[in-house]
Design an enzyme around this catalytic site. Structure first.
Site, PDB file in Angstrom:
ATOM      1  CD  GLU A 123      37.758  46.542  15.748  1.00  0.00           C
ATOM      2  OE1 GLU A 123      36.910  45.655  15.532  1.00  0.00           O
ATOM      3  OE2 GLU A 123      38.004  47.443  14.938  1.00  0.00           O
ATOM      4  CD  GLU A 266      41.857  46.153  12.259  1.00  0.00           C
ATOM      5  OE1 GLU A 266      40.821  46.168  11.554  1.00  0.00           O
ATOM      6  OE2 GLU A 266      42.021  45.372  13.211  1.00  0.00           O
TER       7      GLU A 266
END
Length: 479
Positions: A123, A266
């Protein structure tokens, strides 16, 4: 050397054959994080994965103990490069060569680790990072790709960059676009991914939408139907996951990559640490998600085409994670820290099975001494919770209602177990005492630590090697 090349050719053939076999349907994998206060042996964790027929796992680094345990398992692995390494890897091909050599090539041997992906960063475009890692991503990606080429691993191992869903935005899924400041870098990144046959990896968390917005309709976060469906032209959205997924599909389409494969890096639901985080909600979300993906129903913008793979977040609770986002951060596991299934969940092969042969510490606990005046306990309580995990005591937690003495006992015991039941760790200037009677109350469980992991929380070998690589990399840059 000839033998090494021969094994390399055989491995290439086997990996290519397995890759062809995988693309038929979505796979359910898990994220295996290691920020645990009570860590089971990696071998026990790998056995847990195999017993539950989980053959895809995503790591956040390349921790050698985890990697060694995965050798010969056949489990498909995504290893991770932490964001903190991106600056170095973007500036030094020597550093990327060293990282690939130590963390990838050394495991790509007969009976080694089935590494399929390398996640370059995690991220890195997150809004809260304020662009801190943004300029390093593509150069690091290119350098690691060159290092893979030198190791004859291009095509066998693919590079990806897991992105948070905040990389794109819109009011309606069909209007999805990448954030304006990311348009250029996303165009370059997606072009790279496409040319190398890599998927776009995204992390999607409906729980965070619910947690962060009191107006977010709760039933829209799940898969059981909603009275708050979203209409987008002729398309109807009945859950937040599909809406988020199609927002990404639309953003990719606008850049000319409508068919780019998507992997969910995720996704999950926590079981503690917030009002909406509990076993019932976690089971409803995760089972609904698994059933939805395995049905191959797809989404309105990709009917009949579910995500290529999904990685549930996460395999185990991690008691040493930062709680800056919220107390729930330590409670995402579908299994507790000791490998015990928290709730009934099927990933397509029957209900989850508990870890076997887990070695626990003796059945004893540290509690507040009922004969002592606890008026001076505040500093001891604070000390205990600064090392151990006390997040279940807070609002929304499963131990929020056990009273002041219960809170003190819980904190004392958490510290005592963290210290592997060292006798001195239950003293607290005479305010603590050891008991052999389980002090658990209702849904509030006083844990007993495991004996087959590392004592307490410390740097793993992987993090030590990470620091060594960073040090060597900067040395190389200086000379």
């Amino acid at each position: 050397m000839a033998t090494t090349h021969f094994y390399g050719e055989i491995l290439l053939l086997l990996f290519c054959m397995s890759a062809v076999a995988v693309v038929v349907e979505s796979g359910i994998g898990v994220n295996w994080g290691t920020l645990a206060l009570h860590r089971m042996s990696p071998e026990t964790v790998v056995d847990l994965l195999k017993d539950n027929k989980i053959y895809k796992v995503k790591l956040f680094d390349a921790d050698p103990t985890s990697m060694r345990a995965l050798m010969g398992s056949g489990i498909e692995v995504m290893v991770g490069i932490p964001n903190e390494m991106l600056a170095l890897l973007s500036a030094s091909t020597s550093a990327s060569d060293l990282w690939v050599s130590q963390n990838v090539s050394s495991y790509m041997v007969k009976g080694g680790v089935n590494i399929k992906y390398i996640a370059v960063g995690n991220e890195p475009f997150l809004t809260s990072y304020s662009g801190q890692f943004q300029s390093y991503v593509l150069p690091a990606l290119m350098n690691v790709q060159q290092s893979l080429a030198k190791a004859n691993l291009v095509g066998i191992i693919k590079l990806v960059v897991p992105c948070n869903a905040d990389a794109y935005e819109s009011n309606l899924p069909s209007q999805g676009t990448f954030r304006p400041e990311l348009t250029q870098i996303m165009t370059q990144l997606i072009s790279f991914l496409n040319s190398n046959g890599s998927p776009f990896v995204v992390n999607i968390y409906p729980f965070l939408s619910l947690y962060g917005n009191s107006d977010f309709p709760q039933d829209y976060a799940f898969f059981e139907g909603t009275t708050h469906s979203v209409m987008d032209g002729s398309n109807a959205y009945y859950n937040a996951f599909d809406g988020n997924f199609d927002t990404l599909v639309a953003a990719l389409s606008k850049l000319g990559y409508a068919q780019m494969p998507i992997v969910i890096g995720e996704v999950g639901w926590p079981t503690d640490g917030a009002v909406s985080a509990n076993y019932s909600a976690a089971r409803a979300f995760n089972q609904g998600l698994v059933n939805h993906v395995l049905s191959n129903k797809g989404t309105p913008l990709r009917p009949g085409v579910p995500p290529m793979d999904i990685y549930l977040f996460s395999l185990l609770d991690e008691g040493a994670k930062s709680i800056l986002p919220g107390n729930f951060e330590r409670h995402w596991g579908i299994f507790s820290f000791d490998g015990q299934a928290k709730y009934s969940l099927s990933l397509g092969y029957g209900l989850l099975k508990n870890a076997k042969n887990v070695q626990y510490l003796p059945s004893r606990w540290c509690v507040a001494n009922p004969t002592r005046d606890l008026s001076t306990v505040a500093n001891h309580f604070k000390l205990a919770c600064s090392y151990a995990d006390c997040t279940t005591l807070n609002y929304g937690g499963s131990c929020n209602n056990i009273g002041e003495k219960g809170n003190i006992s819980y904190a004392f015991n958490s510290y005592y177990q963290f210290q592997k039941q060292n006798a001195q760790s239950c003293e607290f200037d005479g305010l603590g005492m050891v008991t052999f009677l389980n002090p658990s109350v209702g849904g509030c469980k006083f844990l007993v630590g495991v004996a087959d992991g590392a004592a307490g929380f410390s740097f793993s070998n992987g993090r030590m090697i990470l620091l060594l690589i960073i040090f060597l990399g900067f040395y190389i840059l200086l000379v």
